[in-house]
Design a protein around this motif. Structure first.
Motif, PDB file in Angstrom:
ATOM      1  N   HIS A  46      31.672  31.572  49.831  1.00 26.96           N
ATOM      2  CA  HIS A  46      32.435  32.202  48.752  1.00 26.96           C
ATOM      3  C   HIS A  46      32.381  33.727  48.841  1.00 26.96           C
ATOM      4  O   HIS A  46      33.398  34.420  48.602  1.00 26.96           O
ATOM      5  CB  HIS A  46      31.904  31.736  47.400  1.00 26.96           C
ATOM      6  N   ALA A  47      31.226  34.269  49.173  1.00 28.37           N
ATOM      7  CA  ALA A  47      31.103  35.729  49.280  1.00 28.37           C
ATOM      8  C   ALA A  47      31.988  36.276  50.384  1.00 28.37           C
ATOM      9  O   ALA A  47      32.635  37.333  50.239  1.00 28.37           O
ATOM     10  CB  ALA A  47      29.651  36.100  49.520  1.00 28.37           C
ATOM     11  N   ILE A  64      34.743  34.915  51.464  1.00 27.22           N
ATOM     12  CA  ILE A  64      36.139  34.833  51.016  1.00 27.22           C
ATOM     13  C   ILE A  64      36.491  36.015  50.112  1.00 27.22           C
ATOM     14  O   ILE A  64      37.550  36.657  50.240  1.00 27.22           O
ATOM     15  CB  ILE A  64      36.380  33.495  50.295  1.00 27.22           C
ATOM     16  N   GLN A  65      35.577  36.327  49.198  1.00 23.28           N
ATOM     17  CA  GLN A  65      35.824  37.453  48.300  1.00 23.28           C
ATOM     18  C   GLN A  65      35.903  38.765  49.066  1.00 23.28           C
ATOM     19  O   GLN A  65      36.728  39.646  48.766  1.00 23.28           O
ATOM     20  CB  GLN A  65      34.720  37.510  47.239  1.00 23.28           C
ATOM     21  N   ALA A  77      39.212  39.011  50.782  1.00 22.03           N
ATOM     22  CA  ALA A  77      40.273  39.346  49.827  1.00 22.03           C
ATOM     23  C   ALA A  77      40.228  40.826  49.457  1.00 22.03           C
ATOM     24  O   ALA A  77      41.264  41.502  49.339  1.00 22.03           O
ATOM     25  CB  ALA A  77      40.146  38.471  48.584  1.00 22.03           C
ATOM     26  N   LEU A  78      38.999  41.333  49.281  1.00 22.41           N
ATOM     27  CA  LEU A  78      38.848  42.743  48.954  1.00 22.41           C
ATOM     28  C   LEU A  78      39.337  43.626  50.086  1.00 22.41           C
ATOM     29  O   LEU A  78      40.002  44.650  49.860  1.00 22.41           O
ATOM     30  CB  LEU A  78      37.399  43.036  48.613  1.00 22.41           C
ATOM     31  N   VAL A 120      35.921  44.562  41.620  1.00 23.58           N
ATOM     32  CA  VAL A 120      37.336  44.213  41.552  1.00 23.58           C
ATOM     33  C   VAL A 120      37.835  44.238  40.110  1.00 23.58           C
ATOM     34  O   VAL A 120      38.963  44.627  39.821  1.00 23.58           O
ATOM     35  CB  VAL A 120      37.569  42.831  42.189  1.00 23.58           C
ATOM     36  N   GLU A 132      42.149  43.710  35.353  1.00 21.67           N
ATOM     37  CA  GLU A 132      42.031  44.243  36.719  1.00 21.67           C
ATOM     38  C   GLU A 132      41.803  45.747  36.662  1.00 21.67           C
ATOM     39  O   GLU A 132      42.448  46.429  35.894  1.00 21.67           O
ATOM     40  CB  GLU A 132      43.291  43.923  37.502  1.00 21.67           C
TER      41      GLU A 132
END
Length: 281
Positions: free
Chosen positions: A195-196, A198-199, A202-203, A263, A278
């Motif tokens: 998960h980290a 993936i984040q 995305a970042l 984020v 956001e």
């Protein structure tokens, strides 16, 4: 002596040996009884089918011929002289020769028997020597097997110690108890790490799509250190994250440092509704 022998044989119901006659008449030497029996005409003799002498040879048995006791005594009295006849030298020599021959035969038979016993003893000693050698060989083989078993036990204990050390190391790394808990903790860490990543991906995409390039180190609000078989650690300073990664690399072979860039922030309102806003770049 002959009259006493006839008297004993006349009432005997079966054949008798010279030794039995000597015991019955209370004479010391069975050989003298046998010599007297050989000189008597009214006595039959045979080789005994069952009885044996002291040397193991078949004994001679005697009994009266089919005559009455009175007839036997008459024959003895007829042959007896008025004056006692002294035995001549020839008769004495013959008697001595008979006794000596009998004794020599007995001695020879005893010597043969002793030789046989010595031969049997020698064979028995050889047999025992072979068995002792076999026993010594078996004892040596048993000792070798015992040494092999001891080595196997030592190897098993060493392997068990290695397994226990690995379990303690894993429990110390993940802070869990038990092998099952360790496996579950490793699975959880792998999921969190996925998960980290993936984040982070995305970042990175958001940063790449932005109009203004932003330095990740400047935007970072913390750092995540990941290493194989270890729980991810969150550190606030870059220097501390780099030091932790180096330490993890020495132990596990690899250490990764990820920058944590904010984020957005989730806050709880008074109406107990959750809202996500956001954050502007």
């Amino acid at each position: 002596m002959q009259e006493k022998i006839i008297e004993i044989l006349s009432v005997a119901k079966d054949w008798m040996t010279a030794s039995e006659l000597a015991d019955k008449g209370k004479w010391r030497s069975p050989a003298h009884v046998g010599l007297a029996l050989k000189q008597m005409t009214g006595v039959e003799h045979r080789t005994s089918p069952t009885k044996k002498m002291d040397n193991g040879m078949p004994a001679k048995e005697y009994k009266l011929v089919d005559k009455s006791f009175q007839e036997q005594m008459a024959v003895i009295r007829k042959n007896r002289t008025t004056e006692p006849k002294m035995p001549i030298d020839k008769e004495c020599c013959n008697a001595a020769k008979v006794v000596a021959t009998t004794a020599s035969q007995e001695v020879s038979e005893l010597r043969n028997r002793i030789s046989e016993l010595e031969l049997d003893a020698t064979r028995m000693l050889e047999y025992l020597g072979e068995k002792n050698q076999r026993i010594e060989a078996l004892e040596e083989e048993i000792g070798q097997r015992n040494r092999e078993i001891e080595k196997l036990i030592a190897d098993r204990n060493s392997h068990r110690d290695d397994v226990m050390l690995w379990e303690r190391t894993m429990m110390k790394m993940v802070g869990e108890d038990g092998v099952g808990s360790v496996s579950r903790a490793i699975s959880t860490l792998q999921s969190d790490l996925g998960h980290a990543r993936i984040q982070i991906d995305a970042l990175n995409e958001q940063l790449m799509a932005g109009e203004e390039a932003v330095d990740v180190k400047d935007a970072a609000r913390g750092y995540l250190v990941c290493a194989p078989k270890r729980k991810p650690a969150k550190l606030m300073k870059a220097e501390s994250a780099v030091a932790r990664a180096k330490s993890a690399a020495k132990a596990t072979g690899r250490g990764e440092v990820f920058a944590l860039v904010p984020v957005g922030v989730a806050t709880r309102k008074q109406i107990r509704a959750v809202e996500f806003k956001e954050r502007a770049a």
